[in-house]
Design a protein around this motif. Structure first.
Motif, PDB file in Angstrom:
ATOM      1  N   LYS B 327       0.847  -1.210   0.000  1.00  0.00           N
ATOM      2  CA  LYS B 327       0.000   0.000   0.000  1.00  0.00           C
ATOM      3  C   LYS B 327       0.877   1.253   0.000  1.00  0.00           C
ATOM      4  CE  LYS B 327      -4.483  -1.278   1.803  1.00  0.00           C
ATOM      5  NZ  LYS B 327      -4.477  -2.726   1.916  1.00  0.00           N
ATOM      6  N   ARG B 328       1.933   1.210   0.805  1.00  0.00           N
ATOM      7  CA  ARG B 328       2.784   2.405   0.920  1.00  0.00           C
ATOM      8  C   ARG B 328       3.997   2.345  -0.002  1.00  0.00           C
ATOM      9  NH1 ARG B 328       5.228   3.021   5.847  1.00  0.00           N
ATOM     10  NH2 ARG B 328       4.983   0.834   6.387  1.00  0.00           N
ATOM     11  N   GLY B 329       4.267   1.147  -0.536  1.00  0.00           N
ATOM     12  CA  GLY B 329       5.449   0.999  -1.383  1.00  0.00           C
ATOM     13  C   GLY B 329       6.732   1.048  -0.587  1.00  0.00           C
ATOM     14  N   ALA B 330       6.661   0.759   0.710  1.00  0.00           N
ATOM     15  CA  ALA B 330       7.844   0.873   1.572  1.00  0.00           C
ATOM     16  C   ALA B 330       8.426  -0.514   1.841  1.00  0.00           C
ATOM     17  CB  ALA B 330       7.449   1.535   2.886  1.00  0.00           C
ATOM     18  N   VAL B 331       9.746  -0.551   1.954  1.00  0.00           N
ATOM     19  CA  VAL B 331      10.412  -1.806   2.287  1.00  0.00           C
ATOM     20  C   VAL B 331      10.255  -2.033   3.789  1.00  0.00           C
ATOM     21  CG1 VAL B 331      12.636  -2.981   2.447  1.00  0.00           C
ATOM     22  CG2 VAL B 331      12.070  -1.656   0.405  1.00  0.00           C
ATOM     23  N   LEU B 332       9.699  -3.161   4.162  1.00  0.00           N
ATOM     24  CA  LEU B 332       9.507  -3.489   5.574  1.00  0.00           C
ATOM     25  C   LEU B 332      10.688  -4.269   6.130  1.00  0.00           C
ATOM     26  CD1 LEU B 332       5.774  -4.658   5.404  1.00  0.00           C
ATOM     27  CD2 LEU B 332       6.625  -2.515   6.354  1.00  0.00           C
ATOM     28  N   LEU B 333      11.279  -5.094   5.295  1.00  0.00           N
ATOM     29  CA  LEU B 333      12.324  -5.987   5.776  1.00  0.00           C
ATOM     30  C   LEU B 333      13.276  -6.282   4.616  1.00  0.00           C
ATOM     31  CD1 LEU B 333      13.083  -7.738   8.266  1.00  0.00           C
ATOM     32  CD2 LEU B 333      11.721  -9.564   7.284  1.00  0.00           C
ATOM     33  N   ASP B 334      14.566  -6.216   4.895  1.00  0.00           N
ATOM     34  CA  ASP B 334      15.577  -6.534   3.882  1.00  0.00           C
ATOM     35  C   ASP B 334      16.683  -7.270   4.613  1.00  0.00           C
ATOM     36  OD1 ASP B 334      17.351  -4.643   1.290  1.00  0.00           O
ATOM     37  OD2 ASP B 334      17.378  -6.752   1.849  1.00  0.00           O
ATOM     38  N   ARG B 335      16.683  -8.586   4.490  1.00  0.00           N
ATOM     39  CA  ARG B 335      17.529  -9.372   5.377  1.00  0.00           C
ATOM     40  C   ARG B 335      18.421 -10.339   4.587  1.00  0.00           C
ATOM     41  NH1 ARG B 335      17.053 -10.787  11.049  1.00  0.00           N
ATOM     42  NH2 ARG B 335      18.317 -12.637  11.417  1.00  0.00           N
ATOM     43  N   GLU B 336      19.639 -10.481   5.048  1.00  0.00           N
ATOM     44  CA  GLU B 336      20.542 -11.504   4.517  1.00  0.00           C
ATOM     45  C   GLU B 336      20.713 -12.561   5.577  1.00  0.00           C
ATOM     46  OE1 GLU B 336      23.378  -8.402   2.099  1.00  0.00           O
ATOM     47  OE2 GLU B 336      24.218 -10.338   2.723  1.00  0.00           O
ATOM     48  N   GLU B 337      20.549 -13.802   5.176  1.00  0.00           N
ATOM     49  CA  GLU B 337      20.634 -14.893   6.143  1.00  0.00           C
ATOM     50  C   GLU B 337      20.965 -16.161   5.363  1.00  0.00           C
ATOM     51  OE1 GLU B 337      20.112 -15.265   9.709  1.00  0.00           O
ATOM     52  OE2 GLU B 337      20.962 -17.139   8.961  1.00  0.00           O
ATOM     53  N   PRO B 338      22.087 -16.815   5.626  1.00  0.00           N
ATOM     54  CA  PRO B 338      22.511 -17.952   4.803  1.00  0.00           C
ATOM     55  C   PRO B 338      21.509 -19.091   4.746  1.00  0.00           C
ATOM     56  CG  PRO B 338      24.177 -17.438   6.486  1.00  0.00           C
ATOM     57  CD  PRO B 338      23.049 -16.486   6.681  1.00  0.00           C
ATOM     58  N   GLU B 339      20.664 -19.244   5.762  1.00  0.00           N
ATOM     59  CA  GLU B 339      19.734 -20.377   5.780  1.00  0.00           C
ATOM     60  C   GLU B 339      18.501 -20.148   4.918  1.00  0.00           C
ATOM     61  OE1 GLU B 339      19.943 -23.311   6.942  1.00  0.00           O
ATOM     62  OE2 GLU B 339      21.725 -23.235   8.190  1.00  0.00           O
ATOM     63  N   LEU B 340      18.351 -18.971   4.361  1.00  0.00           N
ATOM     64  CA  LEU B 340      17.191 -18.695   3.516  1.00  0.00           C
ATOM     65  C   LEU B 340      17.383 -19.281   2.127  1.00  0.00           C
ATOM     66  CD1 LEU B 340      16.644 -14.947   4.437  1.00  0.00           C
ATOM     67  CD2 LEU B 340      14.950 -16.744   4.775  1.00  0.00           C
ATOM     68  N   THR B 341      16.296 -19.752   1.537  1.00  0.00           N
ATOM     69  CA  THR B 341      16.309 -20.176   0.133  1.00  0.00           C
ATOM     70  C   THR B 341      15.008 -19.716  -0.507  1.00  0.00           C
ATOM     71  OG1 THR B 341      15.184 -22.295   0.493  1.00  0.00           O
ATOM     72  CG2 THR B 341      17.599 -22.291   0.699  1.00  0.00           C
ATOM     73  N   ALA B 342      14.903 -19.950  -1.812  1.00  0.00           N
ATOM     74  CA  ALA B 342      13.691 -19.560  -2.542  1.00  0.00           C
ATOM     75  C   ALA B 342      12.566 -20.586  -2.385  1.00  0.00           C
ATOM     76  CB  ALA B 342      14.000 -19.376  -4.026  1.00  0.00           C
ATOM     77  N   GLN B 343      12.879 -21.760  -1.845  1.00  0.00           N
ATOM     78  CA  GLN B 343      11.818 -22.753  -1.605  1.00  0.00           C
ATOM     79  C   GLN B 343      11.121 -22.334  -0.310  1.00  0.00           C
ATOM     80  OE1 GLN B 343      15.038 -23.968  -2.595  1.00  0.00           O
ATOM     81  NE2 GLN B 343      14.099 -23.891  -4.610  1.00  0.00           N
ATOM     82  N   ALA B 344       9.998 -21.647  -0.432  1.00  0.00           N
ATOM     83  CA  ALA B 344       9.400 -21.001   0.724  1.00  0.00           C
ATOM     84  C   ALA B 344       7.888 -21.080   0.674  1.00  0.00           C
ATOM     85  CB  ALA B 344       9.830 -19.530   0.775  1.00  0.00           C
ATOM     86  N   ALA B 345       7.279 -20.946   1.865  1.00  0.00           N
ATOM     87  CA  ALA B 345       5.830 -20.880   1.956  1.00  0.00           C
ATOM     88  C   ALA B 345       5.486 -19.922   3.077  1.00  0.00           C
ATOM     89  CB  ALA B 345       5.233 -22.257   2.228  1.00  0.00           C
ATOM     90  N   LEU B 346       4.350 -19.228   2.906  1.00  0.00           N
ATOM     91  CA  LEU B 346       3.910 -18.214   3.867  1.00  0.00           C
ATOM     92  C   LEU B 346       2.723 -18.763   4.640  1.00  0.00           C
ATOM     93  CD1 LEU B 346       4.375 -15.209   4.616  1.00  0.00           C
ATOM     94  CD2 LEU B 346       2.752 -14.627   2.804  1.00  0.00           C
TER      95      LEU B 346
END
Lengths: 191, 426
Positions: B327-346
């Motif tokens: 809605k605001r076009g604002a970045v809420l979170l920008d994180r680097e973390e080695p355990e993250l991957t693109a295989q994800a679910a919300l």
């Protein structure tokens, strides 16, 4: 290099559809024609995959038997060549699962069966290629052979291996790396 | 594009299996990248060496063997048929024992212990659309009449020149809608096995991001081609494809639809720009209404997720997480973390994320802060779907049902899976 315009082994889709219709109508000689057309490429592919001539021929026989049963039991369209390769690949996989151990035997028999033997140096390299290929896990070996030797496109390789075309590309890339590493290790051991 | 992402295209260049645009892109990259030049030379060498295996002199004559095998097969079937008739006469119990023995010959999913009631999941495996009911230890499958198919978000299977709509009451009796093959574009097929496919169903319609290109004059006077896309609308009742008249710049990589269907979010790359954009398209007008520029670290395999209230967008890739307030076009979170991957679910309430860990296992994250909540070791998962109280996780050897709170597997079905299969849970 196989160019995009090159016609590979096999019939056109229309010819294949006619043969399939004949087989489904009960014409067994039509299936014999299918066997005659594809037995050599399928057997060669299986021989590269499993490393043994006699085993490759057994698996080729099973491939065509399963193909025949499937053709007469369904009426869906089939792209015959990749479909046969898919059955052949699955036959090889089932064999590996049963055996649990892959042994590579050089094709010593063909050196006696063939005509004039090739130059000794070329034969040594070919044996080394086979040995390096045998060191790869089956899924990478399949992808490399289908893409770089049999000449299938990446989406066809995906269809044969039941993966996406993009996954097929990745598997070929990874398999190539593993092959080069295996070849280099064998080369280092020879010296 | 990173060099690691290019390896697949390099093999295509060696095999002559690229489109003209792809070949141009790869050759341009090779001109300036020593690492990829070395990899390309290695691939050429591999192809030359494998070509030594071509042995046209080997010409087996297997016709008589195959004929004998077919005769034995027919004889076996006749015995089985005769046995069935005899056993019917002998009694029902004996016939049941014979049928059970025949079932053992078949290969099918290996069912382990069932978990509590979870809705069945749908996946396309090879030439079959499968329904996997882990709660009742059962599976069903139908063969796709047009050959190999791909499953897309919203319950749509694309196979050849037709689409299958997966609708209640029985998703395995799908309605087949033929389409005009001339109007199918690569966007309907490509990336189809990735979770963020470029064709998304929204009830009676489907939106498809169709790649296209147009000539562009450069300052030197030499024309080049510019990559673009259109957002075509498919009427899933009639099969009519309504082509998008508005050409938009960029090459689509992943897409997600807002829950109300009014906006399509497209992860795209522009020609000549190594970065990515998240483009926001109004589905009513099909015009671009907004764009977000993520920071570096995201690539063509990034995963795009939208919260169910449509307010937040999550972008994930190897080691990176970005969250944007739409809605605001604002970045809420920008994180680097080695355990993250693109295989994800919300999670359904968008408060948590689950990702597959790069070396196997799962990770649970706070979606607001990006802090890890739980990490467990386990299988290498290829795709995840979170539906209600259940997490469905696909790996090479099958599908697991996982508790999202403990991240422990509660039941599993085995089958051979490849790629990053989409799991659809209606």
């Amino acid at each position: 290099m196989h160019s995009k315009g090159q016609r590979r082994e096999g019939w056109t889709l229309r010819e294949e559809a006619l043969w399939l219709a004949a087989i489904r109508a009960g014409d067994e000689s039509a299936f014999t024609s299918v066997v005659e057309r594809y037995q050599s490429p399928i057997a060669r592919y299986l021989r590269r995959l499993v490393g043994e001539t006699a085993l490759a021929e057994d698996l080729t026989q099973e491939t065509f038997l399963k193909a025949y049963v499937a053709i007469i039991q369904t009426d869906s369209e089939l792209a015959l060549r990749p479909w046969l390769y898919r059955i052949a690949t699955n036959e090889a996989r089932m064999h590996f699962r049963r055996r649990r151990l892959i042994r590579f035997l050089p094709f010593l028999a063909e050196r006696h069966d063939a005509g004039a033997p090739p130059a000794e140096e070329g034969l040594a390299e070919r044996d080394q290629v086979r040995r390096a290929l045998a060191r790869l896990p089956e899924e990478y070996r399949e992808a490399l052979l289908l893409y770089l030797v049999e000449g299938f496109k990446h989406h066809e390789v995906g269809a044969i291996l039941a993966i996406s075309g993009e996954a097929a590309r990745k598997r070929v890339a990874r398999g190539s790396e593993m092959f080069r590493k295996a070849y280099a290790e064998l080369e280092g051991g020879r010296r | 594009m990173r060099c690691d992402d290019l390896q697949g295209l390099l093999t295509g260049l060696v095999a002559g299996d690229l489109t003209p645009a792809q070949e141009e892109f790869v050759r341009l990259h090779l001109q300036g990248c020593a690492r990829c030049q070395t990899a390309y030379a290695g691939l050429l060498q591999t192809r030359r060496q494998l070509s030594l295996l071509a042995d046209e002199r080997y010409q087996p004559q297997l016709g008589p063997r195959v004929s004998r095998a077919m005769e034995r097969h027919r004889a076996r079937r006749a015995v089985i048929a005769w046995s069935a008739r005899s056993l019917r006469a002998a009694g029902v119990l004996t016939a049941v024992a014979l049928v059970f023995g025949l079932l053992l010959w078949q290969q099918g999913p290996d069912l382990r212990s069932a978990g509590p009631a979870a809705p069945p999941a749908y996946m396309v495996v090879g030439r079959e659309l499968m329904e996997l009911d882990l709660a009742n230890r059962s599976s069903r499958a139908v063969k796709l009449s047009h050959g190999y198919g791909t499953l897309h978000p919203g319950g749509l299977v694309i196979a050849g020149p037709g689409v299958y709509r997966l609708d209640p009451p029985d998703l395995l009796e799908p309605e087949v809608v033929p389409l005009d093959p001339l109007k199918l574009g690569p966007g309907m097929i490509s990336y189809a096995n990735f979770p963020s496919a470029l064709t998304i169903r929204d009830g009676p319609v489907a939106w498809t991001v169709k790649s296209t290109s147009r000539p562009r004059q450069t300052g030197t006077g030499l024309p080049t081609m510019e990559s673009g896309f259109r957002l075509d609308r498919i009427n899933l009742e009639t099969g009519e494809v309504e082509e998008d008249p508005v050409w938009k710049a960029g090459h689509g990589l992943a897409a997600a639809l807002s829950p109300d269907g009014r906006h399509l979010y497209l992860l795209a790359r522009l020609d000549g720009d190594t970065g990515l954009f998240v483009k926001v398209i109004d589905t009513r007008t099909r015009e671009l209404v907004d764009a977000h520029r993520p920071t570096a670290g995201f690539g063509p395999l990034s995963r795009l997720l939208i919260s169910t209230d449509g307010d937040r967008l999550f972008l994930l890739d190897q080691g990176r997480l970005l969250s944007i307030d739409l809605k605001r076009g604002a970045v809420l979170l920008d994180r680097e973390e080695p355990e993250l991957t693109a295989q994800a679910a919300l999670s359904p309430d968008a408060t948590q994320l689950v990702t597959a860990r790069p070396d196997g296992g799962l990770a649970l994250w706070d979606a607001a802060t990006g802090e890890p909540l739980r990490l467990i070791e386990g299988r290498r998962y290829r795709s995840l779907t979170w539906q209600g109280d259940w997490l469905y996780a696909a790996h090479d050897a099958g599908l697991d049902l996982v508790s999202p709170t403990s991240l422990r597997m509660t039941s599993s079905m085995e089958m051979e899976l490849e790629g990053d299969p989409l799991i659809y849970v209606p």
